[in-house]
Scaffold this active site. Structure first.
Site: not given
Ligand code: ADP
Length: 403
Positions: A10, A17, A94, A183, A212-214, A244, A285, A334, A387
């Protein structure tokens, strides 16, 4: 076929990665990350086979992706997993943007490279980095198939009614302006894993997936096929994300240019990098945002409320798109970890058959699990995404009978 290893790459603009998987059982042989490629101090974090248990980190400048992949190959060789091994069946890449054309994983040849290149105007940040990764890996192992797995592919089943913006058709087509979605690898994996959790086949269920990630996106998956998703021409549309904005009136851009005197590049940076949770409260975060809320911080609370309001609107919209929903699945950083987000997103939706059991929601686990009360009309689930495994699985399925 004897070769059963797949290397998943990736490539980002300054990162790489990787994971090496054994496709006999999908096990992870090694994984890692090279960051700050081309900067004064780079960082390589390599996690060797589980039995080794050590994480190796080095911080020396790594000039480009070529040097990064060579450094990765050296680390793997130290673990007896060298990329020159006949065990390597393929490299799975990817690729963020596959446009309308690429509906499935594809073995990369010159024509495929040219098409990924042609899509750069719609993915200026991602596709050039993905191309660099492909060229680097091809140079290292020209004899092994290089496979592109596209983030957009799962969404190519969207009907025109969902994929088209309501703007002048000729103008839109001339510039390939339409909704592509991203995604996709995660939405595909999680919707299938959710069906499995329910003891059903993907063709038997309708699922709303909330990644729900970043970055964050929702999708409506009907009998295994995506019928709508929240990201569009680019990953900017839809949910509130870490940095965003997600959905906003397009006229915000005209206003900021005409009245605010901002350039298009400044507005681009604002909406992509300084908006979302970070723009609303200074943190992206969710852990930090929850901590601030517990201390009574009002800006963090408002950011959370806006995030949840948007999420809830998409759950409602996709419920309507699907007509019947069997499950809502939360995934990514998230979605997998933030119980308060899951609880708030479905709060008040009992009349739609949606509810969360507080005790089940509070459980922390790595496995896919249900968090809705027993007997609920709609299952609510936490389904960890993977993924890399999905990219490796699709890559291996494509090449295993050909070499
Ligand atoms: P990316 O889109 O970078 O792949 P991820 O799916 O790894 O992102 O999600 C990253 C986000 O997940 C972090 O910015 C944070 O908001 C959230 N996160 C990670 N661990 C926790 C946790 N234990 N509790 C709440 N939110 C978390």
């Amino acid at each position: 076929m004897s070769a059963t290893r797949v290397l998943v790459l990736n490539s980002g603009s300054s990162s790489l990665k990787y994971q090496l998987l054994d496709m006999r059982d999908g096990s992870r042989l090694a994984s890692g990350l090279v960051e700050r490629i081309g900067e004064r101090s780079s960082r390589l974090k390599h996690t060797p086979p589980a039995t080794g248990g050590r994480i190796r980190e080095q911080s020396e400048p790594i000039a480009d992706h070529d040097a990064a992949l060579k450094a990765v190959a050296e680390e793997l060789a130290r673990d007896g997993l060298g990329l020159d091994s006949p065990e390597l069946a393929a490299v799975g890449h990817r690729v963020v943007h596959g446009g309308k054309h690429f509906t499935r994983p594809t073995v990369i040849d010159d024509a495929v490279l040219a098409e990924i290149e042609r899509l750069i105007p719609v993915a200026p940040l991602h596709n050039p980095a993905n191309l660099t990764g492909i060229r680097t890996a091809t140079a290292l192992r020209p004899d092994v198939p290089q496979v592109a797995v596209f983030d957009t592919a799962f969404h190519t089943t969207m009907p025109e009614a969902a994929a088209r913006y309501a703007i002048d058709v000729e103008t839109a087509d001339a510039h390939r302006v339409r909704r592509y979605g991203f995604h996709g690898t995660s939405h595909a994996y999680v919707s299938r894993a959710t069906a499995k959790l329910l003891g059903r086949t993907p063709e038997e269920v309708n699922v709303i997936v909330l990644h729900l990630g970043n970055g964050a996106s929702a999708s409506a998956v009907e009998k295994g096929r995506c019928v709508d998703t929240s990201m569009g021409l680019t990953p900017l549309e839809g949910l509130v994300m870490g940095t965003r904005s997600g959905d906003a009136d397009p006229a915000v851009i005209f206003h900021l240019a005409r009245v605010g005197g901002m350039s298009i590049d400044e507005i681009d940076a604002l909406l992509n990098k300084r908006s979302g949770l970070v723009g609303l409260c200074g943190d992206n975060d969710m852990r930090e945002i929850r901590r601030r809320i517990d201390e009574g911080d009002e800006r963090a609370q408002l950011a959370f409320d806006i995030y949840i309001h948007r999420l809830k609107k998409y759950i409602g919209a996709y419920y309507a798109v699907l007509g019947r929903v069997d499950a809502v699945a939360f995934t990514a950083g998230v979605g997998e970890n933030a119980a308060p987000v899951r609880a708030a997103a479905v709060a008040g939706l009992e009349s739609l058959g949606l509810a969360v059991d507080d005790a089940l929601n509070a459980v922390r686990a790595d496995e896919a699990r249900l968090i809705s009360p027993a007997g609920s009309r709609v299952a609510v689930a936490v389904v960890p995404t993977d993924e890399e495994l999905e990219i490796a699985t699709q890559t291996y399925a494509l090449v295993k009978n050909t070499n």
